[in-house]
Design a protein around this motif. Structure first.
Motif, mmCIF file in Angstrom:
data_model
loop_
_atom_site.group_PDB
_atom_site.id
_atom_site.type_symbol
_atom_site.label_atom_id
_atom_site.label_comp_id
_atom_site.label_asym_id
_atom_site.label_seq_id
_atom_site.Cartn_x
_atom_site.Cartn_y
_atom_site.Cartn_z
ATOM 1 N N TYR A 1 0.957 -1.119 0.240
ATOM 2 C CA TYR A 1 0.050 0.237 -0.101
ATOM 3 C C TYR A 1 0.625 1.392 0.015
ATOM 4 N N CYS A 2 0.436 2.274 -0.859
ATOM 5 C CA CYS A 2 0.953 3.530 -0.965
ATOM 6 C C CYS A 2 0.304 4.299 0.319
ATOM 7 N N ASN A 3 1.080 5.432 1.084
ATOM 8 C CA ASN A 3 0.571 6.103 2.184
ATOM 9 C C ASN A 3 1.355 7.451 2.007
ATOM 10 N N VAL A 4 0.099 8.394 2.087
ATOM 11 C CA VAL A 4 0.765 9.757 2.276
ATOM 12 C C VAL A 4 0.045 10.411 3.424
ATOM 13 N N LYS A 5 0.830 10.839 4.350
ATOM 14 C CA LYS A 5 0.470 11.702 5.575
ATOM 15 C C LYS A 5 0.357 13.198 5.223
ATOM 16 N N VAL A 6 -0.955 13.789 5.415
ATOM 17 C CA VAL A 6 -1.001 15.228 5.257
ATOM 18 C C VAL A 6 -1.336 15.746 6.562
ATOM 19 N N THR A 7 -0.740 16.826 6.694
ATOM 20 C CA THR A 7 -0.861 17.747 7.998
ATOM 21 C C THR A 7 -1.721 18.618 7.821
ATOM 22 N N TYR A 8 -3.152 19.126 8.452
ATOM 23 C CA TYR A 8 -3.943 19.905 8.431
ATOM 24 C C TYR A 8 -4.016 20.703 9.792
ATOM 25 N N SER A 9 -4.514 21.727 9.792
ATOM 26 C CA SER A 9 -4.481 22.749 10.841
ATOM 27 C C SER A 9 -4.916 21.858 12.227
ATOM 28 N N LEU A 10 -5.908 20.875 11.950
ATOM 29 C CA LEU A 10 -6.546 20.080 13.138
ATOM 30 C C LEU A 10 -5.816 18.747 13.437
ATOM 31 N N GLY A 11 -4.813 18.412 12.616
ATOM 32 C CA GLY A 11 -4.128 17.204 12.803
ATOM 33 C C GLY A 11 -3.614 16.612 11.577
ATOM 34 N N THR A 12 -3.383 15.317 11.524
ATOM 35 C CA THR A 12 -2.629 14.579 10.361
ATOM 36 C C THR A 12 -3.771 13.671 10.233
ATOM 37 N N ARG A 13 -3.586 13.570 8.665
ATOM 38 C CA ARG A 13 -4.725 12.358 7.984
ATOM 39 C C ARG A 13 -4.008 11.499 7.382
ATOM 40 N N ASP A 14 -4.039 10.309 7.310
ATOM 41 C CA ASP A 14 -3.468 9.097 6.250
ATOM 42 C C ASP A 14 -4.276 8.675 5.302
ATOM 43 N N TYR A 15 -3.559 8.745 4.148
ATOM 44 C CA TYR A 15 -4.444 8.486 2.895
ATOM 45 C C TYR A 15 -3.682 7.161 2.293
ATOM 46 N N TRP A 16 -4.520 6.201 1.770
ATOM 47 C CA TRP A 16 -4.039 5.040 1.415
ATOM 48 C C TRP A 16 -4.498 4.708 -0.070
ATOM 49 N N GLY A 17 -3.805 4.009 -0.880
ATOM 50 C CA GLY A 17 -3.783 3.388 -2.070
ATOM 51 C C GLY A 17 -4.715 2.159 -1.863
ATOM 52 N N GLN A 18 -5.227 1.672 -2.835
ATOM 53 C CA GLN A 18 -6.248 0.410 -2.950
ATOM 54 C C GLN A 18 -5.398 -0.761 -2.770
ATOM 55 N N GLY A 19 -4.034 -0.701 -2.991
ATOM 56 C CA GLY A 19 -3.270 -1.983 -2.699
ATOM 57 C C GLY A 19 -2.593 -2.475 -4.005
#
Length: 119
Positions: free
Chosen positions: A94-112
């Motif tokens: 799985y590919c992963n990107v961690k994006v930091t927003y003002s309220l915290g960090t969110r993980d995004y994932w590919g479909q695998g």
């Protein structure tokens, strides 16, 4: 929103090579932490490699010297070159990107994408 689409998985014999690619679209920054994870059957998802916000690659011990992670900011792609593959590398990657927003960090994932290494 961020979308990730992986490609490049497949079946390979032990000792062979594969290259995984991840196309990233949406609101991202070149400083986002990006990485590859894998999950084998009946096992927890584990980190394979990541690139820190400062651009440093980090690898899990079992893939050091065999795998290389890279990113192309101009093309918004993330890659994982896998050499000297072993049967124990068999997993969904799985590919992963961690994006930091003002309220915290969110993980995004590919479909695998499935990687199968035969002995």
């Amino acid at each position: 929103q961020v979308q990730l689409v992986e490609s490049g998985g497949g079946l390979v014999q032990a000792g062979g090579s594969l290259r995984l690619s991840c196309a990233v679209s949406g609101s991202t920054s070149n400083s986002n932490v990006v990485g590859w994870y894998r999950q084998a059957p009946e096992k927890q998802r584990e980190l394979v490699a990541r690139i820190t916000s400062g651009g440093t690659p980090i690898y899990t011990e079992s893939v050091k010297g065999r795998f290389t992670i890279s990113r192309d900011n101009a093309k918004n792609t993330l890659s994982l070159q896998m050499n000297s593959l072993r049967p124990e590398d068999t997993a969904v990657y799985y590919c992963n990107v961690k994006v930091t927003y003002s309220l915290g960090t969110r993980d995004y994932w590919g479909q695998g994408t499935q990687v199968t290494v035969s002995s």
